[in-house]
Design a protein around this motif. Structure first.
Motif, mmCIF file in Angstrom:
data_model
loop_
_atom_site.group_PDB
_atom_site.id
_atom_site.type_symbol
_atom_site.label_atom_id
_atom_site.label_comp_id
_atom_site.label_asym_id
_atom_site.label_seq_id
_atom_site.Cartn_x
_atom_site.Cartn_y
_atom_site.Cartn_z
ATOM 1 N N THR A 1 -6.017 0.868 -3.770
ATOM 2 C CA THR A 1 -6.417 1.177 -2.389
ATOM 3 C C THR A 1 -7.635 0.326 -2.009
ATOM 4 O O THR A 1 -8.155 -0.435 -2.831
ATOM 5 C CB THR A 1 -6.715 2.684 -2.223
ATOM 6 O OG1 THR A 1 -7.782 3.035 -3.087
ATOM 7 C CG2 THR A 1 -5.486 3.528 -2.548
ATOM 8 N N SER A 2 -8.090 0.477 -0.773
ATOM 9 C CA SER A 2 -9.056 -0.501 -0.245
ATOM 10 C C SER A 2 -10.488 -0.325 -0.743
ATOM 11 O O SER A 2 -11.278 -1.253 -0.676
ATOM 12 C CB SER A 2 -9.066 -0.413 1.280
ATOM 13 O OG SER A 2 -9.686 0.806 1.684
ATOM 14 N N HIS A 3 -10.853 0.887 -1.167
ATOM 15 C CA HIS A 3 -12.252 1.197 -1.532
ATOM 16 C C HIS A 3 -13.200 0.925 -0.356
ATOM 17 O O HIS A 3 -14.342 0.539 -0.564
ATOM 18 C CB HIS A 3 -12.700 0.421 -2.765
ATOM 19 C CG HIS A 3 -12.117 0.977 -4.036
ATOM 20 N ND1 HIS A 3 -12.806 1.788 -4.885
ATOM 21 C CD2 HIS A 3 -10.878 0.875 -4.576
ATOM 22 C CE1 HIS A 3 -12.035 2.140 -5.899
ATOM 23 N NE2 HIS A 3 -10.849 1.602 -5.732
ATOM 24 N N TYR B 1 0.824 -1.226 0.000
ATOM 25 C CA TYR B 1 0.000 0.000 0.000
ATOM 26 C C TYR B 1 0.852 1.268 0.000
ATOM 27 O O TYR B 1 0.591 2.202 -0.754
ATOM 28 C CB TYR B 1 -0.913 -0.032 1.228
ATOM 29 C CG TYR B 1 -1.778 1.204 1.413
ATOM 30 C CD1 TYR B 1 -2.955 1.352 0.688
ATOM 31 C CD2 TYR B 1 -1.426 2.200 2.327
ATOM 32 C CE1 TYR B 1 -3.764 2.470 0.873
ATOM 33 C CE2 TYR B 1 -2.232 3.311 2.508
ATOM 34 C CZ TYR B 1 -3.397 3.440 1.784
ATOM 35 O OH TYR B 1 -4.192 4.555 1.968
ATOM 36 N N ASN C 1 -7.532 9.111 -4.091
ATOM 37 C CA ASN C 1 -7.129 10.213 -3.208
ATOM 38 C C ASN C 1 -6.182 11.204 -3.882
ATOM 39 O O ASN C 1 -6.362 12.414 -3.790
ATOM 40 C CB ASN C 1 -6.488 9.647 -1.941
ATOM 41 C CG ASN C 1 -6.110 10.746 -0.961
ATOM 42 O OD1 ASN C 1 -6.964 11.505 -0.517
ATOM 43 N ND2 ASN C 1 -4.829 10.873 -0.655
HETATM 44 C C1 LIG Z 1 -10.426 17.031 -1.689
HETATM 45 C C2 LIG Z 1 -10.656 15.710 -0.989
HETATM 46 C C3 LIG Z 1 -11.941 15.353 -0.616
HETATM 47 C C4 LIG Z 1 -12.144 14.134 0.052
HETATM 48 N N1 LIG Z 1 -13.435 13.802 0.427
HETATM 49 C C5 LIG Z 1 -13.662 12.643 1.097
HETATM 50 C C6 LIG Z 1 -14.986 12.270 1.494
HETATM 51 O O1 LIG Z 1 -15.961 12.995 1.249
HETATM 52 N N2 LIG Z 1 -15.139 11.092 2.141
HETATM 53 C C7 LIG Z 1 -14.084 10.267 2.445
HETATM 54 O O2 LIG Z 1 -14.291 9.207 3.025
HETATM 55 N N3 LIG Z 1 -12.822 10.611 2.112
HETATM 56 C C8 LIG Z 1 -12.582 11.756 1.447
HETATM 57 N N4 LIG Z 1 -11.295 12.090 1.071
HETATM 58 C C9 LIG Z 1 -10.188 11.251 1.558
HETATM 59 C C10 LIG Z 1 -9.713 10.130 0.615
HETATM 60 O O3 LIG Z 1 -9.513 10.625 -0.672
HETATM 61 C C11 LIG Z 1 -10.688 8.955 0.561
HETATM 62 O O4 LIG Z 1 -11.017 8.529 1.861
HETATM 63 C C12 LIG Z 1 -10.046 7.766 -0.163
HETATM 64 O O5 LIG Z 1 -9.640 8.140 -1.457
HETATM 65 C C13 LIG Z 1 -11.050 6.634 -0.254
HETATM 66 O O6 LIG Z 1 -10.499 5.544 -0.962
HETATM 67 P P1 LIG Z 1 -10.103 4.205 -0.212
HETATM 68 O O7 LIG Z 1 -11.172 3.773 0.711
HETATM 69 O O8 LIG Z 1 -9.659 3.261 -1.271
HETATM 70 O O9 LIG Z 1 -8.881 4.735 0.639
HETATM 71 P P2 LIG Z 1 -7.636 3.972 1.300
HETATM 72 O O10 LIG Z 1 -6.414 4.603 0.751
HETATM 73 O O11 LIG Z 1 -7.772 2.513 1.178
HETATM 74 O O12 LIG Z 1 -7.726 4.441 2.821
HETATM 75 C C14 LIG Z 1 -8.475 3.707 3.805
HETATM 76 C C15 LIG Z 1 -9.405 4.622 4.519
HETATM 77 O O13 LIG Z 1 -8.714 5.631 5.214
HETATM 78 C C16 LIG Z 1 -9.476 6.837 5.211
HETATM 79 N N5 LIG Z 1 -8.721 7.870 4.486
HETATM 80 C C17 LIG Z 1 -7.847 7.710 3.474
HETATM 81 N N6 LIG Z 1 -7.341 8.899 3.091
HETATM 82 C C18 LIG Z 1 -7.915 9.827 3.888
HETATM 83 C C19 LIG Z 1 -7.812 11.244 3.993
HETATM 84 N N7 LIG Z 1 -7.021 11.963 3.186
HETATM 85 N N8 LIG Z 1 -8.575 11.873 4.904
HETATM 86 C C20 LIG Z 1 -9.382 11.179 5.730
HETATM 87 N N9 LIG Z 1 -9.539 9.844 5.683
HETATM 88 C C21 LIG Z 1 -8.799 9.178 4.771
HETATM 89 C C22 LIG Z 1 -10.757 6.535 4.468
HETATM 90 O O14 LIG Z 1 -11.757 6.200 5.402
HETATM 91 C C23 LIG Z 1 -10.381 5.343 3.598
HETATM 92 O O15 LIG Z 1 -11.454 4.531 3.251
HETATM 93 C C24 LIG Z 1 -11.055 13.289 0.375
HETATM 94 C C25 LIG Z 1 -9.770 13.669 -0.016
HETATM 95 C C26 LIG Z 1 -9.575 14.862 -0.694
HETATM 96 C C27 LIG Z 1 -8.164 15.250 -1.090
#
Ligand SMILES: Cc1cc2nc3c(=O)[nH]c(=O)nc-3n(C[C@H](O)[C@H](O)[C@H](O)COP(=O)(O)OP(=O)(O)OC[C@H]3O[C@@H](n4cnc5c(N)ncnc54)[C@H](O)[C@@H]3O)c2cc1C
Length: 439
Positions: free
Chosen positions: A206-208, A194, A306
């Motif tokens: 990433t995990s979605h 990761y 992200n």
């Molecule tokens: C401008 C902007 C807006 C965003 N809006 C949201 C939103 O509305 N809802 C949301 O859940 N996330 C948001 N994010 C954070 C992040 O982009 C997403 O959580 C992530 O892309 C979700 O994909 P994943 O579950 O595969 O993440 P992974 O990379 O697998 O991460 C695991 C979990 O960690 C948390 N996480 C990861 N990155 C962040 C971060 N930067 N901030 C806070 N938590 C994080 C999430 O819960 C995510 O599911 C935003 C980021 C940006 C830059």
């Protein structure tokens, strides 16, 4: 009706496993009613794609309740009216949320019923992690240090209360969503890399799990327990869940930051009044391929990786000088995981207006970002069909290679000029700084 019966009011905790409100009600009472209230103020404003997603999660929760001998009771209306009407003197259990809307709603409901709130949506509850002087953290790194040292609370085990079988209006007709445990299991196979690939939108590794975390179909604590921190990849992943807690804690403490900058001097920025620029950004027609790819994916799927969220958000704020709140609103409406604390926290981070934000003078160059994080151009190629015939380096900046096809726009701004305008606007807002908001 069971004599000693309680109500569990589900909101963004749509699961039975490791759900503190559910565990407390089912161990403390002989019977429970599992209730979900469709609040038209939220439901009717939701993007249709999100309504469909939520319907699938409700169907999955109903399925779990059926397996345990009961049903999910679904009602529609204002929770201030519906919850007391269902409770009729019974105690109500729920998990706390931090948005100003949720806090006001729960306050109002709590004035007419006995409402017990638990912390089932985070790893460590908002407000539980403090600086040595007892304040809330504004900076992520020390927050994370304390967060990592705390033991993850034990699993909340459900009791054996009888579950009521009245479905009320019934769940909206939909196939149950696939179990989040399937996604977690799939992600566990790749989590160890990761930290090296999480920023690569072309690889999508990433995990979605963010949608599951948004609706609480899986417990954040359970994810941390399962993934652990044994390898750099696992540590990097669990650290992202600390960011999630960090932003929840900030919003809980500063509810006004949904609408105002965490650093008040930046509320004085003279944002551009540029409806056309905003529209081109939303449509994915800015002429910057990585930005357009991201915005087109958002429209088509309600999703962006992200790194791409950071690039597209930065472009709106720092290249077009458009108010971050307009972008935040657009993302919140379209993102399947659109979640106020995370969306506001991240937008303020990108805009440089938040706690522990990117410094305002650090301005992403969309072309450099594109070359670095989508090196083959595969992500752009997937979403910007007009450029599918191009290879790097032209695909990242076609205008520099005389390769802009007729069907694709030239860049709507000159990045160096836009950058300078933004620096000027931020500096001049700093000149009018007022008292800093302290936590
Ligand atoms: C401008 C902007 C807006 C965003 N809006 C949201 C939103 O509305 N809802 C949301 O859940 N996330 C948001 N994010 C954070 C992040 O982009 C997403 O959580 C992530 O892309 C979700 O994909 P994943 O579950 O595969 O993440 P992974 O990379 O697998 O991460 C695991 C979990 O960690 C948390 N996480 C990861 N990155 C962040 C971060 N930067 N901030 C806070 N938590 C994080 C999430 O819960 C995510 O599911 C935003 C980021 C940006 C830059």
């Amino acid at each position: 009706m069971v004599a000693d019966e309680a109500v569990v009011w589900f909101r963004r905790d749509l699961r039975l496993a490791d759900n503190p409100a559910w565990a407390a009600a089912t161990t403390g009472h002989a019977g429970v009613i599992g209730l979900f209230v469709i609040d038209p103020r939220l439901w009717d404003r939701c993007h249709p794609r999100r309504v469909i997603g939520l319907a699938g999660h409700l169907a999955a929760l109903d399925h779990s309740l059926r397996t345990a001998g009961g049903r999910l009771r679904v009602e529609r209306g204002d929770p201030e009216v519906v919850v007391p009407a269902v409770a009729r003197g019974r105690r109500v259990y729920a998990n706390r949320d931090v948005t100003p809307f949720a806090v006001a709603r729960d306050g109002a409901v709590g004035r007419t019923v006995d409402l017990d709130l638990f912390d089932g949506c985070w790893v460590h509850p908002p407000g539980s992690i403090r600086t040595a002087s007892g304040d809330i953290h504004r900076v992520f790194t020390p927050f994370h240090r304390v967060w990592s040292d705390l033991a993850v609370p034990g699993e909340a085990i459900p009791g054996d209360a009888t579950i009521a079988t009245d479905p009320g209006l019934g769940v909206p007709d939909h196939e149950p969503a696939t179990p989040p445990t399937d996604r977690l299991a799939a992600f566990e196979r790749v989590v160890d890399s990761y930290h090296t690939v999480r920023d690569r939108p072309d690889l999508d590794t990433t995990s979605h799990l963010s949608v599951d975390l948004k609706y609480g179909t899986i417990s954040a604590r359970d994810i941390v327990r399962r993934i652990g921190t044994a390898t750099p990849g696992r540590r990097a992943f669990v650290r992202q869940l600390a960011w999630r807690d960090f932003y929840a804690a900030l919003l809980a403490h500063h509810p006004d930051t949904v609408h105002t900058a965490m650093r008040p001097e930046y509320d004085a920025i003279r944002w551009a009044d540029d409806p056309e620029g905003l529209d081109r950004w939303k449509q994915g027609r800015t002429g910057f391929p990585i930005v357009d790819a991201g915005m087109r994916q958002l429209t088509a799927q309600g999703w962006q990786p992200n790194r791409v969220r950071m690039i597209t958000a930065s472009f709106l704020v720092k290249d077009l000088l458009i108010d971050w709140r307009l972008g935040e609103r657009h993302f919140r409406r379209l993102l399947l995981d659109g979640d106020t604390p995370q969306n506001v926290g991240n937008w303020q981070w990108v805009a440089g207006t938040g706690a522990d934000a990117a410094p305002y003078f650090r301005i992403f160059n969309p072309v450099t970002q594109s070359r670095r994080f989508d090196p083959t151009g595969d992500y752009i190629r997937r979403w910007v069909r007009e450029l599918a015939h191009l290879d790097p380096p032209a695909i990242h900046a076609p205008w520099e290679h005389d390769a802009v096809p007729d069907s694709y726009p030239h860049p709507i701004v000159d990045h160096p000029t836009a950058r300078q305008n933004t620096l000027d606007a931020y500096r001049s807002a700093q000149g009018g700084a007022t008292d800093p908001k302290t936590p």
